[in-house]
Design an enzyme around this catalytic site. Structure first.
Site, PDB file in Angstrom:
ATOM      1  N   PHE A  28       0.827  -1.200   0.000  1.00 51.79           N
ATOM      2  CA  PHE A  28       0.000   0.000   0.000  1.00 51.79           C
ATOM      3  C   PHE A  28       0.865   1.255   0.000  1.00 51.79           C
ATOM      4  O   PHE A  28       0.475   2.292   0.533  1.00 51.79           O
ATOM      5  CB  PHE A  28      -0.936   0.012   1.213  1.00 51.79           C
ATOM      6  CG  PHE A  28      -1.978  -1.064   1.203  1.00 51.79           C
ATOM      7  CD1 PHE A  28      -2.516  -1.529   0.017  1.00 51.79           C
ATOM      8  CD2 PHE A  28      -2.434  -1.621   2.396  1.00 51.79           C
ATOM      9  CE1 PHE A  28      -3.486  -2.522   0.007  1.00 51.79           C
ATOM     10  CE2 PHE A  28      -3.401  -2.609   2.398  1.00 51.79           C
ATOM     11  CZ  PHE A  28      -3.936  -3.064   1.198  1.00 51.79           C
ATOM     12  N   ASN A  29       2.036   1.156  -0.590  1.00 51.19           N
ATOM     13  CA  ASN A  29       2.939   2.300  -0.670  1.00 51.19           C
ATOM     14  C   ASN A  29       2.467   3.211  -1.806  1.00 51.19           C
ATOM     15  O   ASN A  29       3.075   3.289  -2.872  1.00 51.19           O
ATOM     16  CB  ASN A  29       4.375   1.823  -0.906  1.00 51.19           C
ATOM     17  CG  ASN A  29       5.385   2.953  -0.811  1.00 51.19           C
ATOM     18  OD1 ASN A  29       5.163   3.948  -0.122  1.00 51.19           O
ATOM     19  ND2 ASN A  29       6.499   2.810  -1.515  1.00 51.19           N
ATOM     20  N   ARG A  42      -2.299   0.183  -6.583  1.00 46.55           N
ATOM     21  CA  ARG A  42      -1.755  -0.857  -5.698  1.00 46.55           C
ATOM     22  C   ARG A  42      -2.802  -1.368  -4.720  1.00 46.55           C
ATOM     23  O   ARG A  42      -2.785  -2.535  -4.331  1.00 46.55           O
ATOM     24  CB  ARG A  42      -0.525  -0.325  -4.950  1.00 46.55           C
ATOM     25  CG  ARG A  42       0.681  -0.155  -5.853  1.00 46.55           C
ATOM     26  CD  ARG A  42       1.925   0.279  -5.098  1.00 46.55           C
ATOM     27  NE  ARG A  42       3.082   0.262  -5.973  1.00 46.55           N
ATOM     28  CZ  ARG A  42       4.310   0.609  -5.606  1.00 46.55           C
ATOM     29  NH1 ARG A  42       4.517   1.027  -4.355  1.00 46.55           N
ATOM     30  NH2 ARG A  42       5.303   0.555  -6.452  1.00 46.55           N
ATOM     31  N   LEU A  66       4.630   2.464   4.070  1.00 40.79           N
ATOM     32  CA  LEU A  66       4.313   3.633   3.252  1.00 40.79           C
ATOM     33  C   LEU A  66       5.456   4.620   3.402  1.00 40.79           C
ATOM     34  O   LEU A  66       5.726   5.112   4.507  1.00 40.79           O
ATOM     35  CB  LEU A  66       2.994   4.279   3.685  1.00 40.79           C
ATOM     36  CG  LEU A  66       2.618   5.602   2.983  1.00 40.79           C
ATOM     37  CD1 LEU A  66       2.427   5.366   1.488  1.00 40.79           C
ATOM     38  CD2 LEU A  66       1.357   6.200   3.582  1.00 40.79           C
ATOM     39  N   LYS A 205      20.823   4.845 -16.565  1.00 44.16           N
ATOM     40  CA  LYS A 205      22.190   4.388 -16.302  1.00 44.16           C
ATOM     41  C   LYS A 205      22.410   2.906 -16.570  1.00 44.16           C
ATOM     42  O   LYS A 205      21.584   2.072 -16.226  1.00 44.16           O
ATOM     43  CB  LYS A 205      22.553   4.680 -14.844  1.00 44.16           C
ATOM     44  CG  LYS A 205      22.576   6.160 -14.497  1.00 44.16           C
ATOM     45  CD  LYS A 205      22.972   6.357 -13.033  1.00 44.16           C
ATOM     46  CE  LYS A 205      23.040   7.826 -12.669  1.00 44.16           C
ATOM     47  NZ  LYS A 205      23.421   8.023 -11.242  1.00 44.16           N
ATOM     48  N   LYS A 209      21.446  -1.409 -14.434  1.00 46.74           N
ATOM     49  CA  LYS A 209      20.973  -2.635 -15.080  1.00 46.74           C
ATOM     50  C   LYS A 209      22.111  -3.570 -15.482  1.00 46.74           C
ATOM     51  O   LYS A 209      21.944  -4.427 -16.360  1.00 46.74           O
ATOM     52  CB  LYS A 209      20.114  -2.284 -16.292  1.00 46.74           C
ATOM     53  CG  LYS A 209      18.805  -1.566 -15.903  1.00 46.74           C
ATOM     54  CD  LYS A 209      17.891  -1.373 -17.085  1.00 46.74           C
ATOM     55  CE  LYS A 209      16.523  -0.857 -16.638  1.00 46.74           C
ATOM     56  NZ  LYS A 209      16.533   0.519 -16.181  1.00 46.74           N
ATOM     57  N   GLU A 331       9.002  12.061 -19.932  1.00 49.09           N
ATOM     58  CA  GLU A 331       8.281  13.082 -19.177  1.00 49.09           C
ATOM     59  C   GLU A 331       8.080  14.353 -20.020  1.00 49.09           C
ATOM     60  O   GLU A 331       7.159  15.124 -19.778  1.00 49.09           O
ATOM     61  CB  GLU A 331       9.035  13.444 -17.898  1.00 49.09           C
ATOM     62  CG  GLU A 331       9.234  12.284 -16.936  1.00 49.09           C
ATOM     63  CD  GLU A 331      10.542  11.545 -17.171  1.00 49.09           C
ATOM     64  OE1 GLU A 331      11.024  10.879 -16.241  1.00 49.09           O
ATOM     65  OE2 GLU A 331      11.099  11.649 -18.298  1.00 49.09           O
ATOM     66  N   GLY A 358       8.188   0.263 -12.337  1.00 49.45           N
ATOM     67  CA  GLY A 358       8.969   1.492 -12.346  1.00 49.45           C
ATOM     68  C   GLY A 358       8.553   2.468 -13.432  1.00 49.45           C
ATOM     69  O   GLY A 358       7.376   2.639 -13.736  1.00 49.45           O
ATOM     70  N   GLY A 381      11.523  -2.172  -8.144  1.00 47.36           N
ATOM     71  CA  GLY A 381      12.780  -2.750  -7.658  1.00 47.36           C
ATOM     72  C   GLY A 381      12.745  -4.258  -7.628  1.00 47.36           C
ATOM     73  O   GLY A 381      13.725  -4.929  -7.980  1.00 47.36           O
ATOM     74  N   TRP A 408       9.088 -41.605 -20.084  1.00 44.66           N
ATOM     75  CA  TRP A 408       8.485 -42.449 -21.119  1.00 44.66           C
ATOM     76  C   TRP A 408       9.024 -43.874 -21.098  1.00 44.66           C
ATOM     77  O   TRP A 408       8.501 -44.748 -21.788  1.00 44.66           O
ATOM     78  CB  TRP A 408       8.726 -41.835 -22.498  1.00 44.66           C
ATOM     79  CG  TRP A 408       7.983 -40.544 -22.709  1.00 44.66           C
ATOM     80  CD1 TRP A 408       7.353 -39.780 -21.768  1.00 44.66           C
ATOM     81  CD2 TRP A 408       7.807 -39.867 -23.951  1.00 44.66           C
ATOM     82  NE1 TRP A 408       6.793 -38.673 -22.332  1.00 44.66           N
ATOM     83  CE2 TRP A 408       7.052 -38.689 -23.678  1.00 44.66           C
ATOM     84  CE3 TRP A 408       8.208 -40.112 -25.258  1.00 44.66           C
ATOM     85  CZ2 TRP A 408       6.703 -37.777 -24.680  1.00 44.66           C
ATOM     86  CZ3 TRP A 408       7.858 -39.203 -26.260  1.00 44.66           C
ATOM     87  CH2 TRP A 408       7.115 -38.060 -25.969  1.00 44.66           C
ATOM     88  N   LYS A 409      10.111 -44.090 -20.354  1.00 46.25           N
ATOM     89  CA  LYS A 409      10.733 -45.417 -20.237  1.00 46.25           C
ATOM     90  C   LYS A 409      11.042 -45.978 -21.631  1.00 46.25           C
ATOM     91  O   LYS A 409      11.455 -45.239 -22.514  1.00 46.25           O
ATOM     92  CB  LYS A 409       9.851 -46.338 -19.405  1.00 46.25           C
ATOM     93  CG  LYS A 409       9.547 -45.734 -18.020  1.00 46.25           C
ATOM     94  CD  LYS A 409       8.876 -46.680 -17.084  1.00 46.25           C
ATOM     95  CE  LYS A 409       8.645 -45.981 -15.747  1.00 46.25           C
ATOM     96  NZ  LYS A 409       8.067 -46.880 -14.741  1.00 46.25           N
ATOM     97  N   ILE A 569       4.710 -48.266  -7.700  1.00 45.64           N
ATOM     98  CA  ILE A 569       4.968 -48.053  -9.118  1.00 45.64           C
ATOM     99  C   ILE A 569       4.482 -49.258  -9.913  1.00 45.64           C
ATOM    100  O   ILE A 569       4.995 -50.370  -9.759  1.00 45.64           O
ATOM    101  CB  ILE A 569       6.461 -47.808  -9.387  1.00 45.64           C
ATOM    102  CG1 ILE A 569       6.940 -46.559  -8.636  1.00 45.64           C
ATOM    103  CG2 ILE A 569       6.720 -47.659 -10.877  1.00 45.64           C
ATOM    104  CD1 ILE A 569       8.412 -46.313  -8.732  1.00 45.64           C
TER     105      ILE A 569
END
Length: 645
Positions: A28-29, A42, A66, A205, A209, A331, A358, A381, A408-409, A569
């Protein structure tokens, strides 16, 4: 088909919540302005998990952080979130205002809860112990809960009290729907992609990454670099980049990554033209120039039309795309065109498109393309660290990927195998599980060809423990690896019985397999008389210990253990889910003794005793059973029902 990961504990669909106090970690940030939530995405993402628990009669105790307060600070209170949650749910969500988070107010609110109620605790970061993952706060959180659900992928990369520490003090833990969805999408994209697989990386940058690029170069078919980070790569090619963003200390790294891409046959693309400006603002003079001719005094801020077309052509036929980071200064309206172009092509391709949180998620939302993408991650993140190949503490507490292997033997000729594999692989494609066809040696090449382009993998049924030599009729790990095989079954009960294969031989084979990057599926298990003599647990403990001798903890994370109750088996007898879980839990315990709890929690354990469509769901929902090693049932088309139960 529902994409799904196997759980260390369980999913919210597996736990019984009625009458239980359920601590749910959400993210809830949210952004606030003057106490008003400006983006509630969120909160909305957490609603399905919350409603599920409430509808089941659970008492929902929500918690989240938060911002980054350094202690109690009402500027970061979660009170507005509780109010908004109540409106969305149509039912009051009590806010337990308590600077201690789990103080008198919170304890009183919890004690007065009725089935189906929900409360929200105060900001977990009001407690300084939270980010330090100190035991005192973890115990406080656990003291008011009967079980724990983690639905906060955005915080999964943090080993905090509310994401990791609390799990040590509750009896049951599970993943919420949002957490499950995030890991399913990102996990499939990185580890089990439908190809061609492309990654688009942008942002400012290279240093942000470095590990993402290095990790993805081992996995992708196409890697596209844009944004400010591209100019370091252009400089590494010897180009003039003017005043564009440059990390000089990463030039050698950029050269190394381009060389690695070439060696691996990855289509590595960087801009061929660039939009450049004199000043860093929207209403400045700008022009488009060749990427190798940016003059001094000019700065690159977006990819040009030529690059947009280059990237578009590379992506248009991709079947899986992960995008993290904008192509320019999105932006600024004048320099958002490159980012818009990428968003547009991803919105129209016939494949899975994953936006890695992000800035790229913000760009997609702002540009109106959100509903055209397969998945937009809520964790910037966390998604970045996931793409780096890092372990996420909050995710590892609950998640291990399900693995279903068909043995499958000695069945199916090469032509029969190829036809069957091709038809079945289409049904199993993108099932969410790691699905492997373990076929006879003569079928390996045709089956590998048949499943090409799907998420199904191919494994062998055996191998020799030597790399080469005078071993007539044998196959080495290196030979298998060169064919493209990814897995190999080792120590199957039939080989132990008919070929006198010993635990020591199993260990040697496991070491050889791992050294050739093969995933060994190591079989352990007891015969009927051994079970009747009460030595089942001692036997599988011994087999597991010897099989893993001289294998390090880090390497052992790649091992799969298959528990085979030999008495079940081909006999028509099947261990109950409880019996199977009991032994698998014992195997997990011995793994903890050999290594540690963290490593043991990462190693997958299959059940391999007459698995069928009728019992798969019950078996695979057990906490310590991470899938199945399936014999006869894998030779039928309804194997799909086992994989996609």
């Amino acid at each position: 088909m529902k994409e799904r990961f196997m759980l260390n504990k369980k999913t919210v669909d597996d736990l019984q919540f009625k009458g239980k106090r359920v601590l749910v970690r959400c993210d809830f940030n949210v952004p606030l302005k003057d106490g008003v939530i400006t983006d509630e995405s969120r909160i909305a993402a957490a609603i399905p998990t919350i409603k599920k628990i409430m509808d089941d009669g659970g008492k929902v105790i929500l918690c989240s952080h938060l911002g980054k307060p350094k202690g109690p600070d009402q500027a970061f209170t979660l009170a507005p979130v509780a109010k908004r949650l109540g409106k969305i749910l149509g039912k009051e969500v009590i806010f337990a205002a308590d600077d201690e988070v789990v103080g008198n107010n919170a304890k009183k609110a919890v004690s007065e809860m009725k089935d189906g109620d929900a409360i929200l605790l105060e900001n977990t970061r009001f407690r300084k112990e939270e980010s330090k993952n100190e035991e005192t706060f973890s115990k406080d959180l656990a003291s008011i809960a009967d079980c724990y659900v983690n639905d906060a992928f955005g915080s999964a990369h943090r080993a905090h009290c509310s994401t990791e520490g609390v799990t040590k003090f509750v009896n049951e833990s599970a993943a919420g729907y949002l957490m499950q969805k995030e890991i399913d999408y990102l996990g499939n994209a990185v580890e089990n992609p439908v190809r061609p697989f492309a990654a688009v990386l942008g942002g400012a940058k290279v240093s942000d990454k470095i590990e993402v690029i290095n990790n993805l170069l081992d996995k992708v078919d196409i890697l596209i670099i844009g944004g400010g980070m591209a100019y370091t790569f252009l400089k590494a090619k010897g180009y003039e980049i003017g005043n564009s963003l440059l990390e000089e200390d990463k030039i050698d790294y950029a050269k190394e990554m381009m060389e690695k891409a070439a060696a691996k046959g990855v289509n590595f693309l960087i801009p061929t033209d660039s939009v450049v400006v004199r000043e860093f603002k929207n209403d400045t003079e700008f022009k488009t120039v060749s990427a190798d001719k940016i003059e001094i005094g000019w700065m690159g801020v977006d990819i040009g039309k030529q690059t947009q077309e280059l990237f578009r052509n590379a992506l248009k036929n991709a079947k899986t795309v992960v995008w993290n980071g904008p192509m320019g200064v999105f932006e600024f309206e004048n320099f958002a065109k490159g980012t818009i172009a990428i968003a547009d092509v991803l919105a129209h391709i016939d494949g899975t498109t994953i936006i890695g949180g992000g800035d790229s998620a913000a760009a997609v939302n702002q540009l109106g393309f959100a509903d055209k993408m397969s998945h937009i991650s809520t964790g910037g993140g966390a998604s970045l660290e996931f793409l780096e190949g890092k372990e996420l503490p909050g995710e590892l507490v609950v998640l291990r990927r399900k693995i279903i292997a068909g043995n499958w033997k000695m069945n199916k000729t090469p032509n029969e195998a190829a036809k069957f594999a091709k038809e079945l692989a289409v049904k199993l494609n993108n099932s969410g599980a790691e699905c492997v066809f373990c076929v006879p040696f003569v079928d390996l090449i045709p089956v590998l060809e048949a499943v090409k382009g799907t998420t199904v993998k191919v494994g062998a049924q055996n191998m020799h423990f030597e790399a080469n030599g005078a071993y007539t009729g044998e196959i080495s790990a290196g030979m298998l690896a060169e064919t493209g095989v990814s897995h190999v079954i080792i120590g199957h009960s039939e080989r132990r019985e008919y070929f006198a294969e010993t635990d020591e031989a199993v260990n040697k084979k496991a070491i050889q397999a791992l050294s050739n990057s093969l995933i060994p599926i190591i079989c352990v298990g007891e015969k009927l008389y051994q079970r009747e003599q009460g030595i089942t647990f001692d036997l599988v403990r011994m087999q597991t210990r010897i099989a893993l001798k001289d294998i390090s903890a880090k390497t052992a994370e790649n091992v799969v253990i298959a528990y085979e109750p030999i008495w079940a088996i081909g006999t028509g007898k099947t261990a109950t889910a409880e019996q199977a879980e009991e032994v698998c839990k014992a195997i997990r315990a011995v793994l903890s003794e050999i290594y540690d709890e963290t490593t043991a929690g990462k190693i997958r354990i299959q059940y391999g005793g007459s698995v069928s469509p009728a019992n798969a769901k019950e078996l695979f929902s057990m906490p310590d059973i991470d899938g199945g090693l399936v014999g006869g049932a894998s030779l039928k088309m309804d194997f799909e029902q086992i994989v996609c139960y």
